[in-house]
Design a protein around this motif. Sequence first.
Motif, PDB file in Angstrom:
ATOM      1  N   ASP A 187       0.677  -1.372   0.020  1.00 25.16           N
ATOM      2  CA  ASP A 187       0.062   0.072  -0.221  1.00 25.16           C
ATOM      3  C   ASP A 187       0.964   1.451  -0.091  1.00 25.16           C
ATOM      4  O   ASP A 187       0.580   2.373  -0.069  1.00 25.16           O
ATOM      5  CB  ASP A 187      -0.916  -0.003   1.146  1.00 25.16           C
ATOM      6  CG  ASP A 187      -0.087   0.087   2.548  1.00 25.16           C
ATOM      7  OD1 ASP A 187       0.713  -0.989   2.770  1.00 25.16           O
ATOM      8  OD2 ASP A 187      -0.399   0.833   3.516  1.00 25.16           O
TER       9      ASP A 187
ATOM     10  N   SER B  58      -5.910   4.145   5.073  1.00 28.76           N
ATOM     11  CA  SER B  58      -5.991   2.971   5.338  1.00 28.76           C
ATOM     12  C   SER B  58      -5.943   2.360   6.612  1.00 28.76           C
ATOM     13  O   SER B  58      -6.682   3.017   7.428  1.00 28.76           O
ATOM     14  CB  SER B  58      -4.897   2.178   4.171  1.00 28.76           C
ATOM     15  OG  SER B  58      -4.946   0.839   4.108  1.00 28.76           O
TER      16      SER B  58
ATOM     17  N   LEU C 110      -1.631   4.551  -0.570  1.00 29.19           N
ATOM     18  CA  LEU C 110      -2.758   3.661  -1.251  1.00 29.19           C
ATOM     19  C   LEU C 110      -3.551   2.920  -0.222  1.00 29.19           C
ATOM     20  O   LEU C 110      -3.523   3.019   1.000  1.00 29.19           O
ATOM     21  CB  LEU C 110      -2.420   2.798  -2.428  1.00 29.19           C
ATOM     22  CG  LEU C 110      -1.230   3.182  -3.475  1.00 29.19           C
ATOM     23  CD1 LEU C 110      -0.875   2.096  -4.305  1.00 29.19           C
ATOM     24  CD2 LEU C 110      -1.892   4.445  -4.170  1.00 29.19           C
ATOM     25  N   GLY C 111      -4.622   2.063  -0.733  1.00 26.33           N
ATOM     26  CA  GLY C 111      -5.363   1.253  -0.002  1.00 26.33           C
ATOM     27  C   GLY C 111      -6.305   1.911   0.856  1.00 26.33           C
ATOM     28  O   GLY C 111      -6.856   1.173   1.760  1.00 26.33           O
ATOM     29  N   ASP C 112      -6.982   2.860   0.545  1.00 23.22           N
ATOM     30  CA  ASP C 112      -7.816   3.490   1.450  1.00 23.22           C
ATOM     31  C   ASP C 112      -9.029   3.841   0.366  1.00 23.22           C
ATOM     32  O   ASP C 112      -8.692   4.451  -0.719  1.00 23.22           O
ATOM     33  CB  ASP C 112      -7.447   4.950   2.142  1.00 23.22           C
ATOM     34  CG  ASP C 112      -8.411   5.545   3.075  1.00 23.22           C
ATOM     35  OD1 ASP C 112      -9.584   5.733   2.629  1.00 23.22           O
ATOM     36  OD2 ASP C 112      -8.044   5.757   4.106  1.00 23.22           O
TER      37      ASP C 112
ATOM     38  N   THR D 211      -5.323   0.228  -8.840  1.00 24.75           N
ATOM     39  CA  THR D 211      -6.352   0.538  -7.665  1.00 24.75           C
ATOM     40  C   THR D 211      -7.613   1.059  -8.098  1.00 24.75           C
ATOM     41  O   THR D 211      -8.498   1.216  -7.329  1.00 24.75           O
ATOM     42  CB  THR D 211      -5.672   1.247  -6.845  1.00 24.75           C
ATOM     43  OG1 THR D 211      -5.481   2.588  -7.038  1.00 24.75           O
ATOM     44  CG2 THR D 211      -4.252   0.834  -6.417  1.00 24.75           C
TER      45      THR D 211
ATOM     46  N   ALA E 214      -6.092   7.882  -2.540  1.00 18.65           N
ATOM     47  CA  ALA E 214      -4.801   8.001  -2.197  1.00 18.65           C
ATOM     48  C   ALA E 214      -4.135   9.269  -1.541  1.00 18.65           C
ATOM     49  O   ALA E 214      -4.698  10.405  -1.600  1.00 18.65           O
ATOM     50  CB  ALA E 214      -3.833   7.614  -3.317  1.00 18.65           C
TER      51      ALA E 214
END
Length: 307
Positions: A7, A132, A24-26, A55, A30
């Motif tokens: 992430d 995230s 990333l990952g939220d 993503t 981003a």
Amino acid sequence: MVQLPPDLVMLERGWLSSNSLLMLGDPRGAVIVDTGYCTHKAQTLALVRASLEPTRQTLRLIVNTHLHSDHCGGNAHLSAAFDGCAVWIPPGHFDAALDWDQQALSYAPTGQQCERFVPTRALQPGETLVQSDRAWQVLAAPGHDLHSVMLFDPESGLLMSADALWERGFGIVFPELDGDTGFDEVDRSLDLIESLDVRVVVPGHGRMFTDVASALTEARSRLAFFRRHPERHTRHAAKALLVFHMLDVGQCTRMELGAWLDQVRIHQVMWRLHFSDRPLDSWTDELLGELARAGALRLDGNTISVQ
């Protein structure tokens, strides 16, 4: 090679631009920390888009560790490309950024470029930036810049140190060049880093590293040397200013460089601080000669270029 979790993506574009950390990952989108120099803005945008494409996310937030031009020069371009996404900056220069006071923001005194951007709010030391599943601690890290911050994720032990700690030292201590204190603040920032359980450092410039103890030892040794010989710190800063400009322009004549330096207040301030026993032009030529012998610049008659 240091491997980041999936992430997190570090963007490295060379010393003209700071490193960036893309989070990333939220599902909200981003976050990017620091955006490099403005002449790399198209490359920065392309790198961000390439990282976001798998993503199918957008960029929701830009965060700056401090407002030197090599850390926030891509703010305006990225914000515009992602529907005017928010920009959070440390509190010390918030009003100056709103008013776009290029003297207070250091762009005019250093002769550097930065496209105007509008900050959304101040990022306060002591608060937490949640992205995230990570809760990034915002830590004050004065020294290189009085208002700089770092970001630390205690769970992974990852520190985005900006210019408070590199693998081989730290950034120029700009307050010392203006006659203010800065070395003591560098020392306290190093103490803070040492107190944390840091396992990976994403520095403001250079590669990621994990040998934090060796980096701290190197930084403390460098700091002790500059305390004993402040004129060497000033000389180092003056050469860094010249190299940064040449990385930006690529090539120029000695006359063109002189015309630029005539407009750069900090070059004259550094000369007066320790080197006014010789003419300014002679001192500048000394610096250029040293940089050429070190392989950082090429001097060919009246032409100066980067190696």
